[in-house]
Write an enzyme that holds these catalytic residues in place. Structure first.
Site, PDB file in Angstrom:
ATOM      1  N   GLN A  10     -37.797  12.976  47.214  1.00 33.24           N
ATOM      2  CA  GLN A  10     -38.792  12.037  47.728  1.00 33.24           C
ATOM      3  C   GLN A  10     -38.598  10.659  47.112  1.00 33.24           C
ATOM      4  O   GLN A  10     -38.220  10.534  45.946  1.00 33.24           O
ATOM      5  CB  GLN A  10     -40.200  12.542  47.410  1.00 33.24           C
ATOM      6  CG  GLN A  10     -40.671  13.646  48.331  1.00 33.24           C
ATOM      7  CD  GLN A  10     -42.103  14.066  48.039  1.00 33.24           C
ATOM      8  OE1 GLN A  10     -42.345  15.125  47.489  1.00 33.24           O
ATOM      9  NE2 GLN A  10     -43.048  13.223  48.420  1.00 33.24           N
ATOM     10  N   SER A  91     -35.056  16.835  42.163  1.00 35.91           N
ATOM     11  CA  SER A  91     -36.371  17.335  42.569  1.00 35.91           C
ATOM     12  C   SER A  91     -36.266  18.105  43.882  1.00 35.91           C
ATOM     13  O   SER A  91     -35.577  19.120  43.959  1.00 35.91           O
ATOM     14  CB  SER A  91     -37.360  16.165  42.663  1.00 35.91           C
ATOM     15  OG  SER A  91     -38.661  16.629  42.939  1.00 35.91           O
ATOM     16  N   LEU A  92     -36.912  17.630  44.939  1.00 35.77           N
ATOM     17  CA  LEU A  92     -36.817  18.281  46.243  1.00 35.77           C
ATOM     18  C   LEU A  92     -35.365  18.468  46.677  1.00 35.77           C
ATOM     19  O   LEU A  92     -35.022  19.450  47.351  1.00 35.77           O
ATOM     20  CB  LEU A  92     -37.549  17.434  47.289  1.00 35.77           C
ATOM     21  CG  LEU A  92     -37.334  17.874  48.737  1.00 35.77           C
ATOM     22  CD1 LEU A  92     -38.183  19.074  49.052  1.00 35.77           C
ATOM     23  CD2 LEU A  92     -37.569  16.754  49.705  1.00 35.77           C
ATOM     24  N   ARG A 116     -44.538  23.837  49.975  1.00 38.38           N
ATOM     25  CA  ARG A 116     -44.512  23.177  48.669  1.00 38.38           C
ATOM     26  C   ARG A 116     -45.288  21.861  48.710  1.00 38.38           C
ATOM     27  O   ARG A 116     -46.082  21.545  47.819  1.00 38.38           O
ATOM     28  CB  ARG A 116     -43.063  22.934  48.260  1.00 38.38           C
ATOM     29  CG  ARG A 116     -42.821  22.253  46.910  1.00 38.38           C
ATOM     30  CD  ARG A 116     -41.312  22.115  46.706  1.00 38.38           C
ATOM     31  NE  ARG A 116     -40.907  21.587  45.414  1.00 38.38           N
ATOM     32  CZ  ARG A 116     -40.696  20.306  45.146  1.00 38.38           C
ATOM     33  NH1 ARG A 116     -40.880  19.402  46.108  1.00 38.38           N
ATOM     34  NH2 ARG A 116     -40.286  19.918  43.943  1.00 38.38           N
ATOM     35  N   HIS A 200     -44.334  17.157  39.153  1.00 39.82           N
ATOM     36  CA  HIS A 200     -43.607  17.678  37.996  1.00 39.82           C
ATOM     37  C   HIS A 200     -44.410  17.665  36.708  1.00 39.82           C
ATOM     38  O   HIS A 200     -43.864  17.957  35.652  1.00 39.82           O
ATOM     39  CB  HIS A 200     -42.270  16.943  37.811  1.00 39.82           C
ATOM     40  CG  HIS A 200     -41.374  17.066  38.994  1.00 39.82           C
ATOM     41  ND1 HIS A 200     -40.759  18.243  39.338  1.00 39.82           N
ATOM     42  CD2 HIS A 200     -41.013  16.177  39.958  1.00 39.82           C
ATOM     43  CE1 HIS A 200     -40.057  18.077  40.436  1.00 39.82           C
ATOM     44  NE2 HIS A 200     -40.193  16.829  40.839  1.00 39.82           N
ATOM     45  N   GLN A 248     -39.328  23.885  38.198  1.00 41.21           N
ATOM     46  CA  GLN A 248     -39.202  22.435  38.358  1.00 41.21           C
ATOM     47  C   GLN A 248     -40.397  21.805  39.035  1.00 41.21           C
ATOM     48  O   GLN A 248     -40.612  20.604  38.941  1.00 41.21           O
ATOM     49  CB  GLN A 248     -37.906  22.076  39.102  1.00 41.21           C
ATOM     50  CG  GLN A 248     -37.773  22.663  40.507  1.00 41.21           C
ATOM     51  CD  GLN A 248     -37.712  21.593  41.580  1.00 41.21           C
ATOM     52  OE1 GLN A 248     -38.679  20.859  41.759  1.00 41.21           O
ATOM     53  NE2 GLN A 248     -36.612  21.534  42.293  1.00 41.21           N
TER      54      GLN A 248
END
Length: 311
Positions: A10, A91-92, A116, A200, A248
């Site tokens: 993102q 991340s994603l 998510r 996170h 994560q």
């Protein structure tokens, strides 16, 4: 050259992204059509025409970025580019890497990241959480600023993006206090980010538990191409894939460590597949050796240059 391919998360999305690549490669729209069939709405239309506020809603951004990364990967492979020795995602983007490495099916991943995004958005009411970027401080100084500012609330480093470039997250008031503490320690910049979900951070532990329950029913395979988790080693089994994707969500993104792991294992070229050049810019801050080649693929020109470079 030994190649690593990385995928953004993102923050790299924009209205109109990948339009130039889609004009030359039908795989792009076809990938978004696959995602749309899972989501129940036209993801490509949203990405191309907006409105931006909808694209930036977490539960829509995440499928959009997953589809974008997979689409660029499919174009990359169609163009005859070399196979990477390793993959990683920010991340994603870790979901994207796992799809492209054969650990998750694309439809399953689309549904998973939509879920998510929803549980992340629901975990912390709007206005309660915040994220901020701190530039120009050592990691230890940022950690100390957060510890000083917590005062019984949550504020912690959540993105170790590059040396001197960290993101913090937690309760909004604690984040504001941490910004002042960082400035007092000599931060070059310390600014709030335009997001409300404290991604996170430990405020998302409840969302992580929900994701764990969800992923327990998703078919996962060992990646066919090694995928590095964010500073946590490798996704080397279905159990590790599930555990690390859960960890994560409410744990820090250690991108600096991930890139250094790739380089330590012999990567001499890192290609970013997806819209924008965010990771390529971070990678260059992490490793300034000009003998390490770094590039981003997001349009026909950058694709052609990257393929020729790797031939």
């Amino acid at each position: 050259m030994t190649l690593a391919v990385v995928f953004p998360g993102q923050g790299s999305q924009s209205v109109g992204m990948l339009a130039a690549l889609a004009a030359d490669y039908p795989e792009v729209e076809a990938t978004f059509a696959e995602a749309s069939a899972v989501l129940g709405y036209d993801l490509w239309q949203l990405v191309q025409t907006g409105p931006e506020v909808q694209l930036n809603a977490t539960e829509r951004t995440q499928p959009a970025m997953l589809a974008a990364g997979v689409a660029v990967w499919r174009v990359w492979t169609r163009a005859g580019a070399p196979a990477p020795a390793w993959m990683a995602g920010h991340s994603l983007g870790e979901f994207t890497a796992l799809v492209c490495a054969g650990a998750l099916s694309f439809p399953d991943a689309v549904a998973a990241v939509q879920f998510r995004g929803r549980v992340m958005q629901a975990a912390v009411p709007a206005g309660v959480g915040a994220m901020a970027a701190i530039l120009g401080l050592e990691d230890g100084d940022v950690e100390a600023a957060c510890a000083e500012a917590a005062q019984g609330e949550v504020v912690e480093p959540v993105n170790y993006n590059a040396p001197g470039q960290l993101v913090i997250a937690g309760h909004a008031a604690a984040v504001s206090r941490a910004l002042e503490a960082a400035k007092a320690r000599g931060a070059k910049r310390a600014l709030l980010l335009p997001v409300s979900v404290p991604a996170h951070s430990s405020l998302l532990l409840g969302a992580a538990a929900q994701l764990a329950t969800y992923l327990a029913d998703v078919h996962v395979q060992t990646p066919q191409i090694p995928v590095y988790a964010m500073g946590l080693g490798r996704h080397d089994s279905p159990q590790a894939v599930r555990a690390q994707l859960v960890a994560q969500l409410a744990g820090a993104v250690r991108w600096t460590d991930t890139v250094r792991d790739l380089l330590a294992h012999g990567a001499t070229r890192i290609v970013e597949c997806g819209p924008g050049k965010v990771l390529t810019a971070l990678n260059r801050r992490i490793e300034r050796n000009k003998d390490i080649a770094m590039s981003a693929i997001e349009d026909p020109a950058s694709l052609a240059a990257a393929v020729q470079w790797g031939a």
